[in-house]
Design a protein around this motif. Structure first.
Motif, PDB file in Angstrom:
ATOM      1  N   GLN A  83       0.773  -1.100  -0.024  1.00 25.09           N
ATOM      2  CA  GLN A  83       0.038   0.100   0.090  1.00 25.09           C
ATOM      3  C   GLN A  83       0.933   1.275   0.161  1.00 25.09           C
ATOM      4  O   GLN A  83       0.526   2.209  -0.762  1.00 25.09           O
ATOM      5  CB  GLN A  83      -0.874   0.067   1.170  1.00 25.09           C
ATOM      6  N   TRP A  84       1.892   1.318   0.644  1.00 24.86           N
ATOM      7  CA  TRP A  84       2.974   2.434   0.787  1.00 24.86           C
ATOM      8  C   TRP A  84       3.335   2.802  -0.708  1.00 24.86           C
ATOM      9  O   TRP A  84       3.162   4.014  -0.893  1.00 24.86           O
ATOM     10  CB  TRP A  84       3.804   2.504   1.826  1.00 24.86           C
ATOM     11  N   PRO A  85       3.997   1.571  -1.294  1.00 29.43           N
ATOM     12  CA  PRO A  85       4.426   2.244  -2.608  1.00 29.43           C
ATOM     13  C   PRO A  85       3.168   2.633  -3.604  1.00 29.43           C
ATOM     14  O   PRO A  85       3.501   3.649  -4.664  1.00 29.43           O
ATOM     15  CB  PRO A  85       5.068   0.980  -3.319  1.00 29.43           C
ATOM     16  N   VAL A  86       2.233   1.950  -3.363  1.00 33.54           N
ATOM     17  CA  VAL A  86       1.132   2.582  -4.364  1.00 33.54           C
ATOM     18  C   VAL A  86       0.451   3.842  -3.855  1.00 33.54           C
ATOM     19  O   VAL A  86       0.214   4.564  -4.672  1.00 33.54           O
ATOM     20  CB  VAL A  86      -0.216   1.461  -4.410  1.00 33.54           C
ATOM     21  N   ALA A  87       0.539   4.160  -2.554  1.00 38.89           N
ATOM     22  CA  ALA A  87       0.099   5.494  -2.365  1.00 38.89           C
ATOM     23  C   ALA A  87       1.231   6.736  -2.942  1.00 38.89           C
ATOM     24  O   ALA A  87       0.825   7.815  -3.253  1.00 38.89           O
ATOM     25  CB  ALA A  87       0.236   5.722  -0.614  1.00 38.89           C
ATOM     26  N   LEU A  88       2.587   6.386  -2.968  1.00 39.29           N
ATOM     27  CA  LEU A  88       3.420   7.017  -3.389  1.00 39.29           C
ATOM     28  C   LEU A  88       3.469   7.252  -5.000  1.00 39.29           C
ATOM     29  O   LEU A  88       3.415   8.389  -5.369  1.00 39.29           O
ATOM     30  CB  LEU A  88       5.036   6.458  -3.283  1.00 39.29           C
ATOM     31  N   LEU A  89       2.983   6.119  -5.646  1.00 36.50           N
ATOM     32  CA  LEU A  89       2.364   6.303  -7.052  1.00 36.50           C
ATOM     33  C   LEU A  89       1.426   7.193  -7.119  1.00 36.50           C
ATOM     34  O   LEU A  89       1.432   7.841  -8.193  1.00 36.50           O
ATOM     35  CB  LEU A  89       2.336   5.004  -7.595  1.00 36.50           C
ATOM     36  N   ASN A  90       0.218   6.985  -6.371  1.00 34.34           N
ATOM     37  CA  ASN A  90      -0.767   7.891  -6.566  1.00 34.34           C
ATOM     38  C   ASN A  90      -0.419   9.487  -6.206  1.00 34.34           C
ATOM     39  O   ASN A  90      -0.806  10.323  -6.893  1.00 34.34           O
ATOM     40  CB  ASN A  90      -1.672   7.395  -5.340  1.00 34.34           C
ATOM     41  N   LEU A  91       0.421   9.822  -5.282  1.00 30.59           N
ATOM     42  CA  LEU A  91       0.875  11.101  -5.244  1.00 30.59           C
ATOM     43  C   LEU A  91       1.620  11.608  -6.389  1.00 30.59           C
ATOM     44  O   LEU A  91       1.101  12.603  -6.809  1.00 30.59           O
ATOM     45  CB  LEU A  91       2.116  11.026  -3.977  1.00 30.59           C
ATOM     46  N   TYR A  92       2.375  10.745  -7.022  1.00 30.14           N
ATOM     47  CA  TYR A  92       2.853  11.271  -8.272  1.00 30.14           C
ATOM     48  C   TYR A  92       1.931  11.292  -9.311  1.00 30.14           C
ATOM     49  O   TYR A  92       1.921  12.447 -10.276  1.00 30.14           O
ATOM     50  CB  TYR A  92       3.952  10.026  -8.710  1.00 30.14           C
ATOM     51  N   ALA A  93       0.954  10.497  -9.379  1.00 27.67           N
ATOM     52  CA  ALA A  93       0.020  10.521 -10.544  1.00 27.67           C
ATOM     53  C   ALA A  93      -0.925  11.736 -10.446  1.00 27.67           C
ATOM     54  O   ALA A  93      -1.210  12.380 -11.404  1.00 27.67           O
ATOM     55  CB  ALA A  93      -0.904   9.398 -10.364  1.00 27.67           C
TER      56      ALA A  93
END
Length: 167
Positions: A75-85
């Motif tokens: 979840q943490w890496p996906v949250a980082l991806l979502n921030l970038y997105a």
């Protein structure tokens, strides 16, 4: 619809920023040795545990530690991806937001089920975890929404159907 999506994206931006900071610094203390963390962060987590009465964080049951590992590794890496997105307006934001929302909502169901059935959680603690459940559902719903009003399929834009000529 655009104003609603912008509002949802702003809420999710704040949520993903919170997760980006809290997960590795605070939540990771549940499953990693405390010697890895500065004393101020350990004290911060102990104060939270005491103030909210979070018995899951204090007692570290196996299912909860497993969910924290899920948060840290997935979840943490996906949250980082979502921030970038969000910040760069990537077209795949809906997909990663849907993934994050489903995973977070599933984890929160397990945690809230334990808390409600144990009768050990304070209203303050339940309110906090229900808020995270709500944000997970919001991310899930945002993943189902699209910014485009054009009809597309998995293969891209569909061609218009040809009309038959009348005799």
């Amino acid at each position: 619809m655009g104003v609603v999506l912008n509002l949802i994206d702003a809420i999710l931006l704040l949520f993903f920023l919170l997760i980006a900071v809290v997960a590795p610094l605070i939540d990771a203390q549940t499953c990693l040795p405390l010697s890895y963390f500065p004393d101020i962060l350990v004290q911060l987590k102990e104060n939270y545990t005491h103030d909210y009465g979070d018995y899951l964080v204090a007692e570290k049951p196996h299912f909860f530690v497993g969910l924290v590992w899920l948060e840290l590794l997935f979840q943490w890496p996906v949250a980082l991806l979502n921030l970038y997105a969000i910040l760069t307006s990537k077209p795949w934001f809906s997909t990663t937001c849907l993934i994050y929302g489903v995973s977070t909502s599933t984890s929160m169901v397990a945690i809230l089920s334990e808390m409600m059935n144990s009768n050990r959680a304070s209203d303050k603690l339940l309110t906090m975890y229900v808020s995270f459940m709500g944000l997970g559902v919001l991310a899930l719903l945002r993943g189902l929404l699209t910014c485009s009003s054009k009809s597309t399929s998995v293969l891209g834009r569909r061609p218009a159907l040809a009309r038959k000529k009348r005799a």
